[in-house]
Design an enzyme around this catalytic site. Structure first.
Site, mmCIF file in Angstrom:
data_model
loop_
_atom_site.group_PDB
_atom_site.id
_atom_site.type_symbol
_atom_site.label_atom_id
_atom_site.label_comp_id
_atom_site.label_asym_id
_atom_site.label_seq_id
_atom_site.Cartn_x
_atom_site.Cartn_y
_atom_site.Cartn_z
ATOM 1 N N SER A 144 0.861 -1.183 0.000
ATOM 2 C CA SER A 144 0.000 0.000 0.000
ATOM 3 C C SER A 144 0.895 1.230 0.000
ATOM 4 O O SER A 144 2.056 1.160 0.427
ATOM 5 C CB SER A 144 -0.866 0.030 1.260
ATOM 6 O OG SER A 144 -1.484 1.300 1.409
ATOM 7 N N TYR A 158 -2.411 -1.830 10.382
ATOM 8 C CA TYR A 158 -2.454 -1.973 8.921
ATOM 9 C C TYR A 158 -1.190 -1.388 8.297
ATOM 10 O O TYR A 158 -0.550 -2.006 7.445
ATOM 11 C CB TYR A 158 -3.696 -1.256 8.378
ATOM 12 C CG TYR A 158 -3.880 -1.385 6.881
ATOM 13 C CD1 TYR A 158 -4.541 -2.484 6.343
ATOM 14 C CD2 TYR A 158 -3.396 -0.416 6.007
ATOM 15 C CE1 TYR A 158 -4.716 -2.610 4.971
ATOM 16 C CE2 TYR A 158 -3.561 -0.536 4.640
ATOM 17 C CZ TYR A 158 -4.231 -1.631 4.123
ATOM 18 O OH TYR A 158 -4.394 -1.750 2.763
HETATM 19 P P1 NAD Z 1 -11.556 -6.268 -0.460
HETATM 20 O O1 NAD Z 1 -11.981 -6.264 0.962
HETATM 21 O O2 NAD Z 1 -12.471 -5.763 -1.508
HETATM 22 O O3 NAD Z 1 -11.060 -7.744 -0.869
HETATM 23 C C1 NAD Z 1 -10.211 -8.497 -0.054
HETATM 24 C C2 NAD Z 1 -10.508 -9.968 -0.226
HETATM 25 O O4 NAD Z 1 -9.581 -10.722 0.588
HETATM 26 C C3 NAD Z 1 -11.910 -10.387 0.246
HETATM 27 O O5 NAD Z 1 -12.566 -11.160 -0.750
HETATM 28 C C4 NAD Z 1 -11.648 -11.219 1.500
HETATM 29 O O6 NAD Z 1 -12.597 -12.265 1.711
HETATM 30 C C5 NAD Z 1 -10.273 -11.784 1.224
HETATM 31 N N1 NAD Z 1 -9.582 -12.174 2.442
HETATM 32 C C6 NAD Z 1 -9.459 -11.446 3.578
HETATM 33 N N2 NAD Z 1 -8.778 -12.153 4.493
HETATM 34 C C7 NAD Z 1 -8.452 -13.340 3.929
HETATM 35 C C8 NAD Z 1 -7.757 -14.481 4.377
HETATM 36 N N3 NAD Z 1 -7.268 -14.567 5.624
HETATM 37 N N4 NAD Z 1 -7.597 -15.532 3.537
HETATM 38 C C9 NAD Z 1 -8.105 -15.471 2.280
HETATM 39 N N5 NAD Z 1 -8.777 -14.423 1.799
HETATM 40 C C10 NAD Z 1 -8.956 -13.365 2.619
HETATM 41 O O7 NAD Z 1 -10.184 -5.435 -0.469
HETATM 42 P P2 NAD Z 1 -9.337 -4.741 -1.651
HETATM 43 O O8 NAD Z 1 -9.521 -3.281 -1.541
HETATM 44 O O9 NAD Z 1 -9.550 -5.424 -2.942
HETATM 45 O O10 NAD Z 1 -7.884 -5.052 -1.092
HETATM 46 C C11 NAD Z 1 -7.025 -6.011 -1.655
HETATM 47 C C12 NAD Z 1 -5.624 -5.710 -1.152
HETATM 48 O O11 NAD Z 1 -5.264 -4.375 -1.492
HETATM 49 C C13 NAD Z 1 -5.465 -5.826 0.354
HETATM 50 O O12 NAD Z 1 -4.212 -6.413 0.661
HETATM 51 C C14 NAD Z 1 -5.491 -4.382 0.799
HETATM 52 O O13 NAD Z 1 -4.830 -4.203 2.015
HETATM 53 C C15 NAD Z 1 -4.772 -3.718 -0.345
HETATM 54 N N6 NAD Z 1 -4.981 -2.284 -0.482
HETATM 55 C C16 NAD Z 1 -6.215 -1.767 -0.569
HETATM 56 C C17 NAD Z 1 -6.365 -0.385 -0.662
HETATM 57 C C18 NAD Z 1 -7.720 0.240 -0.716
HETATM 58 O O14 NAD Z 1 -7.807 1.461 -0.605
HETATM 59 N N7 NAD Z 1 -8.779 -0.520 -0.897
HETATM 60 C C19 NAD Z 1 -5.250 0.455 -0.707
HETATM 61 C C20 NAD Z 1 -4.004 -0.109 -0.630
HETATM 62 C C21 NAD Z 1 -3.864 -1.477 -0.511
#
Ligand code: NAD
Length: 258
Positions: A144, A158
């Site tokens: 991130s 986080y």
């Molecule tokens: P999201 O919540 O839409 O999707 C995350 C998915 O991961 C979900 O389907 C969830 O069921 C699955 N998951 C969670 N814990 C799990 C586990 N222990 N085992 C297997 N699956 C698991 O989130 P997103 O926004 O698509 O985020 C994806 C990645 O991007 C994450 O690592 C998040 O930290 C990172 N990220 C997101 C943002 C943002 O602003 N959304 C910014 C920077 C980084």
């Protein structure tokens, strides 16, 4: 001609957001895709959509923070498709009670680290031998922008977990470079996905985050998928160990123009 023709990819967190969009895009570009998520219902939806569009895809239920699950997701992928070239360790959480160091409970720290940091370690632990057996490939770990900047709305666990992902990625890139395995961190800016929108649950919190974005909008999961596609494909053959920022200019911003 697809940009991932002949490749086998494993994607964690494929049930939602970045993971889902990436699974769809990779399949469109000719990859056979193993979709991993602990939320079986959501993952089944991703897989059904890809199958309906003619993609070759499998759903695997796994909790990335559990070693046996991580081992099994790789084994099942190799059994089904015959190898592994691309691993996108993307599953992650941002827990509602994550905040400043003073008020954040130890249990929030542990749960966040277990999934976001240990989950990536366990993924790599089992993916690397499989990718090595296939002659090399590409690993992408979702970190991130906060791994580089810190966050203006406190989320100490986080932020620390994403710092761990970035540091781990750099080391893995060095250690496995001569094995033809590239390892990069995808560093998204704030996105309009469920994860962040649930966390920034008031207009004021959203506004405080948007203030830092030169483009004046949150990013989209589909925009992260395009970056993951580049990092996964041979087009990025000289890119490894990078903190690949896809952040709408956030990290370049000093003051944001109105
Ligand atoms: P999201 O919540 O839409 O999707 C995350 C998915 O991961 C979900 O389907 C969830 O069921 C699955 N998951 C969670 N814990 C799990 C586990 N222990 N085992 C297997 N699956 C698991 O989130 P997103 O926004 O698509 O985020 C994806 C990645 O991007 C994450 O690592 C998040 O930290 C990172 N990220 C997101 C943002 C943002 O602003 N959304 C910014 C920077 C980084």
């Amino acid at each position: 001609m697809g940009r991932l023709e002949g490749k086998i990819a494993l994607i964690t967190g494929a049930g939602s957001g970045i993971g889902r969009e990436t699974a769809i895009l990779f399949a469109t570009h000719g990859a056979r895709v193993s979709c991993v998520d602990k939320n079986e219902g959501a993952n089944a939806e991703t897989v059904a959509g890809i199958k309906a569009a003619g993609g070759d895809v499998v759903a695997i239920a796994a909790d990335v923070s559990v070693a046996a699950d991580a081992a099994e997701m790789v084994e099942a992928t190799v059994t089904r498709f015959g190898g592994l070239h691309i691993a996108f360790n993307n599953a992650g959480v941002m827990l509602a009670d994550d905040g400043g160091a003073v008020e954040t409970d130890e249990s929030v720290w542990d749960a966040t680290m277990d999934i976001n940091a240990k989950g990536v370690f366990l993924g790599c632990k089992y993916e690397i031998p499989a990718i090595r057996d296939a002659g090399g490939g590409s690993i992408i770990n979702t970190a991130s922008f906060v791994a580089i900047m810190g966050a203006a709305t406190p989320q100490i666990a986080y932020t620390a977990s994403k710092g761990a992902v970035l540091a781990m990625t750099r080391e893995l890139a060095i250690i496995h470079a001569r094995q033809n395995i590239r390892v990069n961190a995808l560093c998204p800016g704030p996105l309009r996905t469920e994860l962040l929108m649930k966390f920034l649950d008031t207009d004021e919190k959203k506004r405080r985050r948007l203030v830092h974005l030169p483009m004046g909008r949150f990013g989209e999961a589909a925009e992260m998928a395009q970056a993951a596609l580049f990092l996964a494909s041979d087009e990025s053959s000289y890119v490894t160990g990078s903190d690949f920022l896809v952040d709408g200019g956030l990290t370049a911003a000093y003051v944001t123009p109105e």
